[in-house]
Enzyme design. Structure first.
Site, mmCIF file in Angstrom:
data_model
loop_
_atom_site.group_PDB
_atom_site.id
_atom_site.type_symbol
_atom_site.label_atom_id
_atom_site.label_comp_id
_atom_site.label_asym_id
_atom_site.label_seq_id
_atom_site.Cartn_x
_atom_site.Cartn_y
_atom_site.Cartn_z
ATOM 1 N N LYS A 70 0.806 -1.225 0.000
ATOM 2 C CA LYS A 70 0.000 0.000 0.000
ATOM 3 C C LYS A 70 0.845 1.285 0.000
ATOM 4 C CE LYS A 70 -4.378 -1.453 2.018
ATOM 5 N NZ LYS A 70 -5.317 -1.238 3.123
ATOM 6 N N ASP A 106 -10.339 3.309 1.895
ATOM 7 C CA ASP A 106 -10.613 2.669 3.199
ATOM 8 C C ASP A 106 -11.372 3.594 4.154
ATOM 9 O OD1 ASP A 106 -9.599 0.117 2.807
ATOM 10 O OD2 ASP A 106 -7.583 0.640 3.492
HETATM 11 P P1 NAP Z 1 -1.121 -2.276 11.003
HETATM 12 O O1 NAP Z 1 -0.779 -1.086 10.203
HETATM 13 O O2 NAP Z 1 -0.136 -3.391 11.131
HETATM 14 O O3 NAP Z 1 -1.490 -1.745 12.499
HETATM 15 C C1 NAP Z 1 -1.778 -2.655 13.523
HETATM 16 C C2 NAP Z 1 -2.231 -1.889 14.763
HETATM 17 O O4 NAP Z 1 -2.624 -2.867 15.745
HETATM 18 C C3 NAP Z 1 -1.141 -1.048 15.418
HETATM 19 O O5 NAP Z 1 -1.723 0.084 16.011
HETATM 20 C C4 NAP Z 1 -0.594 -2.003 16.477
HETATM 21 O O6 NAP Z 1 0.017 -1.343 17.584
HETATM 22 C C5 NAP Z 1 -1.874 -2.663 16.944
HETATM 23 N N1 NAP Z 1 -1.639 -3.965 17.563
HETATM 24 C C6 NAP Z 1 -1.233 -5.111 16.971
HETATM 25 N N2 NAP Z 1 -1.149 -6.098 17.857
HETATM 26 C C7 NAP Z 1 -1.504 -5.569 19.071
HETATM 27 C C8 NAP Z 1 -1.612 -6.090 20.394
HETATM 28 N N3 NAP Z 1 -1.347 -7.365 20.652
HETATM 29 N N4 NAP Z 1 -2.024 -5.255 21.363
HETATM 30 C C9 NAP Z 1 -2.330 -3.964 21.111
HETATM 31 N N5 NAP Z 1 -2.227 -3.405 19.884
HETATM 32 C C10 NAP Z 1 -1.823 -4.194 18.877
HETATM 33 O O7 NAP Z 1 -2.472 -2.968 10.499
HETATM 34 P P2 NAP Z 1 -3.699 -2.248 9.760
HETATM 35 O O8 NAP Z 1 -3.501 -2.309 8.298
HETATM 36 O O9 NAP Z 1 -3.906 -0.923 10.418
HETATM 37 O O10 NAP Z 1 -4.916 -3.268 10.087
HETATM 38 C C11 NAP Z 1 -5.427 -3.384 11.405
HETATM 39 C C12 NAP Z 1 -6.689 -4.247 11.405
HETATM 40 O O11 NAP Z 1 -7.713 -3.627 10.653
HETATM 41 C C13 NAP Z 1 -6.489 -5.641 10.777
HETATM 42 O O12 NAP Z 1 -7.130 -6.579 11.589
HETATM 43 C C14 NAP Z 1 -7.180 -5.539 9.447
HETATM 44 O O13 NAP Z 1 -7.732 -6.789 9.019
HETATM 45 C C15 NAP Z 1 -8.309 -4.557 9.776
HETATM 46 N N6 NAP Z 1 -8.777 -3.851 8.577
HETATM 47 C C16 NAP Z 1 -10.084 -4.041 8.226
HETATM 48 C C17 NAP Z 1 -10.568 -3.395 7.097
HETATM 49 C C18 NAP Z 1 -12.008 -3.592 6.704
HETATM 50 O O14 NAP Z 1 -12.332 -3.348 5.532
HETATM 51 N N7 NAP Z 1 -12.898 -3.980 7.603
HETATM 52 C C19 NAP Z 1 -9.728 -2.572 6.324
HETATM 53 C C20 NAP Z 1 -8.401 -2.393 6.737
HETATM 54 C C21 NAP Z 1 -7.929 -3.057 7.863
HETATM 55 P P3 NAP Z 1 1.580 -0.896 17.521
HETATM 56 O O15 NAP Z 1 1.606 0.367 16.742
HETATM 57 O O16 NAP Z 1 1.958 -0.727 18.928
HETATM 58 O O17 NAP Z 1 2.321 -2.023 16.847
#
Ligand code: NAP
Length: 278
Positions: A70, A106
């Site tokens: 991305k 998004d």
């Molecule tokens: P990302 O950029 O990797 O960010 C992950 C986030 O989760 C960070 O803030 C991270 O904190 C936090 N995190 C991960 N493990 C954790 C834990 N054990 N405890 C507390 N915080 C934790 O991922 P992303 O792209 O933002 O995606 C995040 C979620 O959104 C995914 O599950 C994805 O499937 C979902 N999503 C859904 C849609 C939809 O269409 N519904 C679209 C996009 C994403 P740190 O910064 O401290 O690492």
């Protein structure tokens, strides 16, 4: 029927084998009576440049981009629209007037899903965003520019929460706190949005904040869509809160991409139905 006039659309990611987008998008294209096919392409970071050059040469109408491309995709595009610039990532590429333009649907997809499914006055919302990753940047940008009252970013890595809060402060009041220390903000929030990956399959029993902090005067929203109802949403429901699942965002971000490529509204309920049954 696929003919010599059939146009190409697709998804670039790594991995993509789990994606339900081809089923959803091809069903939508058929219902829209548009002569296109949509395929998923597993492209490693080392192959991205070559893949993009190939798609341009093959005159794709556009394509979606998912993890891990991305951000990296931006260097192969001619322009970024405002959403992609502000979010710093692209999930949709569109060929427009001789240029390859990057968009990010998004945030707008989340907002459409929220306002379609919930009765909500955005200007009255005090929001806690759990997480500060890519999804938080997209959802935070959409909510902040929609004129909400305040956004508090609560993240495990507080520096990332601070950076996002600083960025969003151009449009609304913001604050940043460690996720372990957001009780007061959550209790005072009208909308709590989980943008972390906590609760996602297979660790479905995990919850990003204690269930006790939630209450009936708020909406609890989760971007995680596998499972449909996460442990956080189950906890919110038990407390009497209204709940909003991640499925709608998944459908609407795809629907906006279809609209950008084809200039026609997408069949939202059919797309939802396909995701629910595949
Ligand atoms: P990302 O950029 O990797 O960010 C992950 C986030 O989760 C960070 O803030 C991270 O904190 C936090 N995190 C991960 N493990 C954790 C834990 N054990 N405890 C507390 N915080 C934790 O991922 P992303 O792209 O933002 O995606 C995040 C979620 O959104 C995914 O599950 C994805 O499937 C979902 N999503 C859904 C849609 C939809 O269409 N519904 C679209 C996009 C994403 P740190 O910064 O401290 O690492």
């Amino acid at each position: 029927m696929i003919t010599s006039q059939t146009g190409a659309l697709g998804l670039l990611g790594h991995p993509v084998g789990h994606s339900k987008s081809p089923e959803m998008m091809n069903a939508a294209l058929k219902a829209m009576d548009m002569p296109y096919i949509y395929l998923a392409y597993d492209v490693s970071p080392a192959e991205l440049k070559q893949a993009v050059e190939g798609m341009k040469a093959l005159k794709f109408r556009g394509w979606n981009v998912t993890i891990p491309h991305k951000v990296a995709i931006t260097r192969y595009l001619d322009e970024l629209d405002d959403s992609a610039k502000e979010i710093g990532a692209v999930n949709t590429v569109v060929y427009h007037q001789g240029k390859w333009v990057g968009h990010n649907t998004d945030g707008a997809g989340y907002l459409r899903s929220l306002t379609e499914e919930m009765s909500i006055d955005l200007s009255e919302q005090r929001i806690v965003l759990l997480g500060a990753g890519g999804a938080a940047r997209a959802v935070g940008y959409a909510l902040a520019t929609a004129g909400v009252k305040k956004i508090t970013i609560a993240n495990r890595t507080v520096e990332k929460a601070e950076q996002l809060a600083e960025h969003l402060s151009r449009w609304t009041r913001t604050a940043a706190v460690p996720i372990t220390d957001c009780k007061e903000a959550v209790e005072g929030a009208t909308l709590v949005v989980n943008t972390t990956s906590v609760g996602m399959y297979p660790r479905t029993e995990e919850i990003p904040i204690p269930a006790d902090w939630l209450h009936r005067e708020q909406i609890v929203s989760d971007l995680v869509y596998r499972p449909r109802q996460t442990a956080l949403l189950t906890a919110g429901k038990k407390k009497g809160a209204q709940i909003h699942t991640g499925l709608g965002m998944l459908v609407h971000q795809a629907a906006i991409a279809l609209e950008l490529w084809l200039g026609k509204p997408a069949p939202i309920s059919l797309m939802k139905q396909v995701l629910e049954t595949t």
